[in-house]
Design a protein around this motif. Structure first.
Motif, PDB file in Angstrom:
ATOM      1  N   ILE A   1       0.835  -1.201   0.000  1.00  0.00           N
ATOM      2  CA  ILE A   1       0.000   0.000   0.000  1.00  0.00           C
ATOM      3  C   ILE A   1       0.867   1.248   0.000  1.00  0.00           C
ATOM      4  N   GLY A   2       2.171   1.088  -0.195  1.00  0.00           N
ATOM      5  CA  GLY A   2       3.109   2.195  -0.280  1.00  0.00           C
ATOM      6  C   GLY A   2       4.445   1.614  -0.679  1.00  0.00           C
ATOM      7  N   SER A   3       5.414   2.443  -1.117  1.00  0.00           N
ATOM      8  CA  SER A   3       6.680   1.862  -1.552  1.00  0.00           C
ATOM      9  C   SER A   3       7.390   1.265  -0.345  1.00  0.00           C
ATOM     10  N   GLY A   4       7.579  -0.051  -0.372  1.00  0.00           N
ATOM     11  CA  GLY A   4       8.191  -0.754   0.743  1.00  0.00           C
ATOM     12  C   GLY A   4       7.198  -1.151   1.812  1.00  0.00           C
ATOM     13  N   LEU A   5       5.984  -0.594   1.760  1.00  0.00           N
ATOM     14  CA  LEU A   5       4.972  -0.948   2.768  1.00  0.00           C
ATOM     15  C   LEU A   5       4.232  -2.195   2.303  1.00  0.00           C
ATOM     16  N   ILE A   6       4.889  -3.330   2.418  1.00  0.00           N
ATOM     17  CA  ILE A   6       4.345  -4.583   1.923  1.00  0.00           C
ATOM     18  C   ILE A   6       4.761  -5.675   2.898  1.00  0.00           C
ATOM     19  N   ALA A   7       3.852  -6.604   3.163  1.00  0.00           N
ATOM     20  CA  ALA A   7       4.161  -7.637   4.155  1.00  0.00           C
ATOM     21  C   ALA A   7       5.234  -8.579   3.634  1.00  0.00           C
ATOM     22  N   ALA A   8       5.128  -8.982   2.373  1.00  0.00           N
ATOM     23  CA  ALA A   8       6.107  -9.893   1.797  1.00  0.00           C
ATOM     24  C   ALA A   8       6.261  -9.560   0.314  1.00  0.00           C
ATOM     25  N   ASP A   9       7.387  -8.980  -0.056  1.00  0.00           N
ATOM     26  CA  ASP A   9       7.598  -8.658  -1.465  1.00  0.00           C
ATOM     27  C   ASP A   9       8.044  -9.929  -2.188  1.00  0.00           C
ATOM     28  N   VAL A  10       7.065 -10.766  -2.510  1.00  0.00           N
ATOM     29  CA  VAL A  10       7.359 -12.050  -3.142  1.00  0.00           C
ATOM     30  C   VAL A  10       7.835 -11.793  -4.569  1.00  0.00           C
ATOM     31  N   GLY A  11       8.879 -12.519  -4.978  1.00  0.00           N
ATOM     32  CA  GLY A  11       9.420 -12.313  -6.321  1.00  0.00           C
ATOM     33  C   GLY A  11       8.394 -12.586  -7.408  1.00  0.00           C
ATOM     34  N   VAL A  12       7.504 -13.554  -7.155  1.00  0.00           N
ATOM     35  CA  VAL A  12       6.519 -13.913  -8.177  1.00  0.00           C
ATOM     36  C   VAL A  12       5.166 -13.279  -7.870  1.00  0.00           C
ATOM     37  N   GLY A  13       5.195 -12.116  -7.205  1.00  0.00           N
ATOM     38  CA  GLY A  13       4.045 -11.342  -6.770  1.00  0.00           C
ATOM     39  C   GLY A  13       2.667 -11.701  -7.287  1.00  0.00           C
ATOM     40  N   VAL A  14       2.332 -11.202  -8.509  1.00  0.00           N
ATOM     41  CA  VAL A  14       0.954 -11.359  -8.980  1.00  0.00           C
ATOM     42  C   VAL A  14       0.598 -12.832  -9.207  1.00  0.00           C
ATOM     43  N   LEU A  15       1.611 -13.638  -9.560  1.00  0.00           N
ATOM     44  CA  LEU A  15       1.347 -15.062  -9.747  1.00  0.00           C
ATOM     45  C   LEU A  15       0.990 -15.702  -8.411  1.00  0.00           C
ATOM     46  N   TYR A  16       1.739 -15.310  -7.359  1.00  0.00           N
ATOM     47  CA  TYR A  16       1.445 -15.797  -6.004  1.00  0.00           C
ATOM     48  C   TYR A  16       0.027 -15.413  -5.608  1.00  0.00           C
ATOM     49  N   ILE A  17      -0.357 -14.161  -5.908  1.00  0.00           N
ATOM     50  CA  ILE A  17      -1.686 -13.688  -5.505  1.00  0.00           C
ATOM     51  C   ILE A  17      -2.776 -14.518  -6.178  1.00  0.00           C
ATOM     52  N   THR A  18      -2.659 -14.710  -7.502  1.00  0.00           N
ATOM     53  CA  THR A  18      -3.696 -15.498  -8.179  1.00  0.00           C
ATOM     54  C   THR A  18      -3.680 -16.946  -7.705  1.00  0.00           C
ATOM     55  N   ALA A  19      -2.481 -17.463  -7.410  1.00  0.00           N
ATOM     56  CA  ALA A  19      -2.404 -18.864  -6.979  1.00  0.00           C
ATOM     57  C   ALA A  19      -3.133 -19.065  -5.656  1.00  0.00           C
ATOM     58  N   VAL A  20      -2.811 -18.239  -4.645  1.00  0.00           N
ATOM     59  CA  VAL A  20      -3.450 -18.468  -3.348  1.00  0.00           C
ATOM     60  C   VAL A  20      -4.911 -18.024  -3.362  1.00  0.00           C
ATOM     61  N   ALA A  21      -5.238 -17.063  -4.249  1.00  0.00           N
ATOM     62  CA  ALA A  21      -6.645 -16.659  -4.331  1.00  0.00           C
ATOM     63  C   ALA A  21      -7.490 -17.798  -4.886  1.00  0.00           C
ATOM     64  N   SER A  22      -6.892 -18.605  -5.782  1.00  0.00           N
ATOM     65  CA  SER A  22      -7.657 -19.710  -6.364  1.00  0.00           C
ATOM     66  C   SER A  22      -7.970 -20.779  -5.320  1.00  0.00           C
ATOM     67  N   LEU A  23      -7.248 -20.748  -4.194  1.00  0.00           N
ATOM     68  CA  LEU A  23      -7.471 -21.758  -3.164  1.00  0.00           C
ATOM     69  C   LEU A  23      -8.793 -21.574  -2.437  1.00  0.00           C
ATOM     70  N   SER A  24      -9.335 -20.339  -2.452  1.00  0.00           N
ATOM     71  CA  SER A  24     -10.542 -20.124  -1.656  1.00  0.00           C
ATOM     72  C   SER A  24     -11.722 -20.928  -2.206  1.00  0.00           C
ATOM     73  N   THR A  25     -11.631 -21.329  -3.476  1.00  0.00           N
ATOM     74  CA  THR A  25     -12.647 -22.236  -4.028  1.00  0.00           C
ATOM     75  C   THR A  25     -12.721 -23.521  -3.205  1.00  0.00           C
ATOM     76  N   LEU A  26     -11.564 -23.960  -2.763  1.00  0.00           N
ATOM     77  CA  LEU A  26     -11.468 -25.183  -1.962  1.00  0.00           C
ATOM     78  C   LEU A  26     -12.327 -25.066  -0.707  1.00  0.00           C
ATOM     79  N   ALA A  27     -12.229 -23.909  -0.047  1.00  0.00           N
ATOM     80  CA  ALA A  27     -12.988 -23.701   1.189  1.00  0.00           C
ATOM     81  C   ALA A  27     -14.488 -23.703   0.906  1.00  0.00           C
TER      82      ALA A  27
END
Lengths: 174, 340
Positions: free
Chosen positions: B101-127
């Motif tokens: 939410i700001g430059s450097g204001l990030i919990a985990a600057d994952v190298g594969v950022g947007v891919l990580y987001i879509t990957a874990v977001a797809s898991l909520s279907t499981l729930a």
């Protein structure tokens, strides 16, 4: 200070052991579960554990793909298919599974020998970028390496997909 | 080495607490805002009893849900039924870690950022599927199957529409993607990706709304036919956890749109002005980001108040025959333009 420094590899080992235990517990759950739905959920646990192992080895890209394709895609499809079956469906154990533990032990010994004889990457060597986006991309798309096998696999999957659609459509027409 | 490790652990903990705090506050506010906005569109007042403008309504709601009786259906698959809300909540939190939410204001600057987001977001279907199956209820089951079909269909255009941006930036990290949008034309018109990739924006926006399961794509819980879809059998705190997860999806989805297409925490005239202001810079960045996020959120509430629910077959054919070709065309066009 030096005494504390020794803690880091121990933490690494602990993390590895916990995740491995989860992976194996999931795998055992797949085999032992009495309901198909539980078996598929156990499979999801196992696959997520493998993704976690990829992360501990520094292969974030592979981990993301593992989650996206297997846990988010394949498992969801499995669950979807399960929901179309009867809800009271229980898996019946085949008779004569007294020999199952023997099989498990034999398999474990073979697997152990295989792992020991192949190049075993320990956690200490992580931080290597073998699983990074660039390296995976080069492996897949550079002509010298795996470009041709990769495209062939793609073609095979496409053929399988067309075949599946053909079969499903044929069923519908009848 | 040890100090590094300690700092890493400490930073991780701070990140976790910050993400949960940010999401919780926004979710509490959103439940109030949604009811208020929809009410104004309906020419009603909305909540106006608890506190000024009904602002304390979310707290009253929370207390009510906390003290409600917890009902477990007799024929439910108990383990799966009880686990589902927890899993839903957990998987809803995960993607937020990689959104800054700001430059450097990030919990985990994952190298594969947007891919990580879509990957874990797809898991909520499981729930959702766990809840649907565990409840042992036909309405839940139908809602769950719709969720699975819908989220699998829209995941593909969602990922494809991001490829153009990733190709331009050359990185998957959300920090890099926002940094690439900091420039302007003539100092006024921002170089946001919504102008470079308008087609991708349309596809992404539609797909994100579908993944959130909001009107016009809220078939998984269409109350006119399925009671409440996958969470029909849930009550009390477990129901609250599903609601919480749903609103977290809302926040995260809007934040993702802002990060990818609307320049994140950059704003043409103001951003260069505060560049040298030290800590104040971060405050302004967060304010800009949150303001943009709420514009998206408001638009989505507006959509909810305006549009009707689409039929299930229309939703799926729109995903496959409408969005997917558009997303593929965008990938091809971007590829051709970039290689010239």
């Amino acid at each position: 200070m030096r005494a504390i420094r020794g803690v880091v590899p121990v933490i690494d080992l602990l993390v590895f052991l916990v995740i491995s235990a989860l992976v194996i517990a999931g795998a055992v759950g797949v085999v032992m579960a009495e309901r198909i739905f539980h078996a598929v959920l156990a499979l999801a646990l196992s696959l997520l554990g493998v993704a976690a192992l990829f992360i501990t080895l520094g292969a974030e890209f592979l981990a993301a793909i593992q989650v996206l394709v297997y846990a988010g895609g394949v498992v969801v499809l499995f669950l979807f298919a399960t929901m179309l079956t009867r809800s009271d469906l229980q898996l019946r154990r085949p008779k004569g599974d007294e020999l199952a533990p023997v099989g498990a032990v034999v398999f474990a010994i073979i697997a152990l020998f295989y792992v020991a004889s192949s190049g075993f990457v320990s956690l200490g060597e992580r931080g290597s970028v073998a699983g990074s986006v660039e390296n995976v991309g080069k492996l897949i798309f550079d002509l010298g390496t795996y470009a041709v096998p990769f495209e062939l696999v793609g073609l095979l999957l496409l053929a399988a997909m067309v075949g599946a659609i053909f079969l499903a459509k044929k069923e519908e027409a009848r | 080495m040890v100090e590094d490790l300690l700092m890493k652990v400490l930073r991780g903990l701070v990140g976790v607490v910050a993400v949960i705090l940010f999401l919780s506050l926004n979710v509490l506010f959103l439940t109030w805002m949604e009811r208020k906005v929809i009410a104004r569109i309906h020419v009603r007042y909305g909540p106006n009893r608890a506190g000024p403008y009904g602002l304390l309504q979310p707290i009253a709601d929370m207390l009510k849900l906390l003290t409600k009786e917890d009902i477990v259906p007799e024929k439910a698959d108990k383990l799966v039924y009880n686990l589902a809300p927890v899993v839903a909540f957990l998987f809803a939190l995960l993607p937020a870690a990689a959104i800054g939410i700001g430059s450097g204001l990030i919990a985990a600057d994952v190298g594969v950022g947007v891919l990580y987001i879509t990957a874990v977001a797809s898991l909520s279907t499981l729930a959702v599927l766990m809840a649907a199956w565990g409840s042992n209820n036909k309405y839940s089951l139908l809602g769950g199957m719709r969720t699975a079909a819908q989220s699998l269909s829209y995941e593909i255009p969602l990922v494809l529409s991001m490829i153009g941006i990733v190709a331009i930036v050359g990185s998957l990290s959300t920090q890099d993607i926002v940094a690439a949008q900091s420039q302007t034309w003539f100092g006024i018109i921002p170089k946001w990706f919504i102008f470079y990739q308008p087609l991708a924006f349309i596809v992404f926006f539609a797909a994100v709304v579908a993944e959130m399961g909001r009107i016009p794509f809220d078939l998984p819980e269409s109350e006119s036919e399925l009671v409440a879809g996958f969470h029909t059998e849930y009550s009390g705190m477990k129901f609250a956890m599903f609601m919480f997860a749903e609103y977290i999806h809302f926040v995260v989805g809007s934040a993702l749109v802002v990060t990818l297409f609307l320049g994140g925490w950059h704003l043409p005239v103001i951003s260069p002005m505060v560049e040298n202001l030290g800590m104040l810079k971060y405050l302004v960045q967060v304010a800009i980001f949150v303001a943009k996020m709420y514009v998206i959120i408001f638009v989505l509430m507006w959509v909810r108040g305006t549009l009707t629910r689409t039929k299930v077959d229309h939703v799926l054919s729109f995903g496959w025959k409408g969005l997917l070709p558009l997303a593929l065309a965008n990938v091809v066009i971007t590829g051709v333009v970039l290689s010239i």
